[in-house]
Design a protein around this motif. Structure first.
Motif, short mmCIF file in Angstrom:
data_model
loop_
_atom_site.label_atom_id
_atom_site.label_comp_id
_atom_site.label_asym_id
_atom_site.label_seq_id
_atom_site.Cartn_x
_atom_site.Cartn_y
_atom_site.Cartn_z
N SER A 115 41.56 13.67 73.10
CA SER A 115 41.51 13.76 71.63
C SER A 115 42.03 12.49 70.97
O SER A 115 41.47 12.02 69.97
CB SER A 115 42.32 14.98 71.15
OG SER A 115 41.74 16.18 71.62
N TYR A 116 43.10 11.94 71.54
CA TYR A 116 43.68 10.72 70.99
C TYR A 116 42.65 9.59 71.02
O TYR A 116 42.43 8.90 70.02
CB TYR A 116 44.92 10.33 71.80
CG TYR A 116 45.61 9.08 71.32
CD1 TYR A 116 46.52 9.13 70.26
CD2 TYR A 116 45.37 7.84 71.93
CE1 TYR A 116 47.16 7.98 69.82
CE2 TYR A 116 46.00 6.70 71.49
CZ TYR A 116 46.90 6.77 70.44
OH TYR A 116 47.53 5.63 70.00
N LEU B 132 39.75 9.99 68.39
CA LEU B 132 40.13 9.65 67.01
C LEU B 132 40.35 8.15 66.86
O LEU B 132 40.03 7.57 65.81
CB LEU B 132 41.38 10.43 66.62
CG LEU B 132 41.14 11.94 66.41
CD1 LEU B 132 42.46 12.70 66.39
CD2 LEU B 132 40.37 12.18 65.11
N ALA C 293 45.71 10.85 62.32
CA ALA C 293 45.40 12.12 62.97
C ALA C 293 45.59 12.02 64.49
O ALA C 293 46.09 12.95 65.13
CB ALA C 293 43.97 12.54 62.64
N ALA C 294 45.20 10.88 65.06
CA ALA C 294 45.37 10.68 66.50
C ALA C 294 46.84 10.73 66.88
O ALA C 294 47.23 11.39 67.86
CB ALA C 294 44.77 9.34 66.92
N LEU D 142 49.41 12.07 65.17
CA LEU D 142 50.02 13.38 64.92
C LEU D 142 49.57 14.40 65.97
O LEU D 142 50.38 15.20 66.45
CB LEU D 142 49.67 13.86 63.52
CG LEU D 142 50.25 13.04 62.36
CD1 LEU D 142 49.82 13.63 61.02
CD2 LEU D 142 51.77 12.98 62.45
N GLN D 143 48.27 14.38 66.30
CA GLN D 143 47.76 15.33 67.28
C GLN D 143 48.40 15.10 68.65
O GLN D 143 48.85 16.04 69.32
CB GLN D 143 46.23 15.21 67.37
CG GLN D 143 45.55 16.20 68.29
CD GLN D 143 45.55 15.79 69.76
OE1 GLN D 143 45.60 14.60 70.06
NE2 GLN D 143 45.53 16.76 70.65
N PHE D 144 48.46 13.83 69.06
CA PHE D 144 49.04 13.52 70.38
C PHE D 144 50.53 13.82 70.40
O PHE D 144 51.05 14.35 71.39
CB PHE D 144 48.79 12.05 70.73
CG PHE D 144 49.29 11.67 72.08
CD1 PHE D 144 48.55 11.97 73.22
CD2 PHE D 144 50.50 11.02 72.24
CE1 PHE D 144 49.01 11.62 74.49
CE2 PHE D 144 50.96 10.67 73.50
CZ PHE D 144 50.22 10.98 74.62
N SER D 145 51.22 13.50 69.31
CA SER D 145 52.66 13.76 69.25
C SER D 145 52.95 15.24 69.40
O SER D 145 53.87 15.65 70.12
CB SER D 145 53.23 13.24 67.92
OG SER D 145 53.07 11.84 67.81
N ALA D 146 52.16 16.08 68.69
CA ALA D 146 52.36 17.52 68.78
C ALA D 146 52.03 18.03 70.18
O ALA D 146 52.74 18.87 70.74
CB ALA D 146 51.49 18.23 67.74
N GLN D 147 50.98 17.51 70.77
CA GLN D 147 50.54 17.92 72.10
C GLN D 147 51.59 17.62 73.15
O GLN D 147 51.81 18.41 74.07
CB GLN D 147 49.24 17.19 72.44
CG GLN D 147 48.74 17.36 73.86
CD GLN D 147 47.52 16.48 74.13
OE1 GLN D 147 46.59 16.43 73.35
NE2 GLN D 147 47.55 15.76 75.25
N ASP E 225 57.36 14.91 68.51
CA ASP E 225 57.33 15.02 67.04
C ASP E 225 58.70 15.34 66.47
O ASP E 225 58.82 16.10 65.50
CB ASP E 225 56.30 16.07 66.61
CG ASP E 225 56.49 17.41 67.33
OD1 ASP E 225 57.42 17.52 68.16
OD2 ASP E 225 55.70 18.33 67.06
#
Length: 244
Positions: A72-73, A76, A118-119, A121-126, A130
């Motif tokens: 996903s990272y 994006l 978005a990349a 934030l998504q990767f950090s949460a995954q 975070d």
């Protein structure tokens, strides 16, 4: 795309794209002719070609990262770089001319940075990267920098136009990318190159803003803009290597 390559083949493909990018950008600077306005040596085809090379690199990273933590990272990041290259086409006047080219560039780059954020934030949460303190302290510091820079470079002493006001959210968006990237790098040092890339992008854009809004001119100014912007984009694209 390129799914048939071995890991070693993927590695050399990406190295080749990196060499191509550097050859176009830095080779254009070394061997290009100084233009009549003395603003730069790098020809348009070298500048645009270097960006398109990074687009290919971005989508190559996505292809190579299927079914990994970086999928996903990398997607994006590839989208963000593609939008960045579109912004380069706008700024070069290859899509539309006049003042609208600047608005087109701001819009494309802005959407690209939304994809970058978005990349991150998504990767950090995954990955559980975070933590509030590193993220929000970094973001606050960079937003303050972006606001002050916008006021000094774009707004102060000028009669504000739509373009001047459009530059404010854009500056804060670029600062947000740097802030979130710094927050991630604070927790995962391998992403330090991502933070540096986002910072270089912001610095490049501040020089460009000074040229557009304050008529700043000095020899090779266009090259300085590209020699900060280009490496910034490269570091963002190749930060995918830290996401595996």
């Amino acid at each position: 795309m390129f799914t048939g390559l071995t890991n070693e083949g993927q590695r050399w493909w990406l190295i080749g794209l990196l060499v191509l990018w550097g050859g176009l950008l830095f080779g254009g600077f070394i061997f290009g002719r100084l233009d009549s306005a003395k603003e730069g040596r790098i020809p348009t085809f070298s500048r645009i070609g270097s960006s398109l090379g990074l687009v290919v690199a971005g989508w190559s990273w996505y292809s190579f990262s299927q079914n990994t933590a970086a999928t996903s990272y990398s997607l994006l990041i590839a989208i963000g770089m593609t939008l960045g290259a579109l912004g380069d086409l706008f700024m070069a006047g290859l899509i539309i001319a006049g003042e609208n080219r600047v608005l087109g560039g701001i819009g494309s780059f802005g959407l690209g940075h939304i994809a970058y954020i978005a990349a991150i934030l998504q990767f950090s949460a995954q990955q559980g990267l975070d933590a509030p303190a590193p993220r929000w302290f970094s973001l606050a510091g960079w937003l303050l920098f972006g606001l002050v820079a916008w006021y000094l470079v774009v707004f102060r002493g000028r009669e504000a136009t739509v373009l001047h006001w459009a530059a404010l959210p854009y500056a804060l968006l670029l600062a947000s990318t740097a802030g979130f990237a710094t927050g991630l790098a604070w927790q995962a040092p391998g992403f330090g190159w991502l933070g540096l890339g986002a910072a270089l992008f912001l610095v490049s854009d501040l020089i460009l803003a000074a040229q557009l809004f304050n008529q700043l001119h000095f020899p090779l100014i266009r090259d300085i803009i590209w020699l900060t912007y280009g490496p910034g984009q490269m570091l963002i694209v190749f930060s995918v290597s830290s996401a595996f």
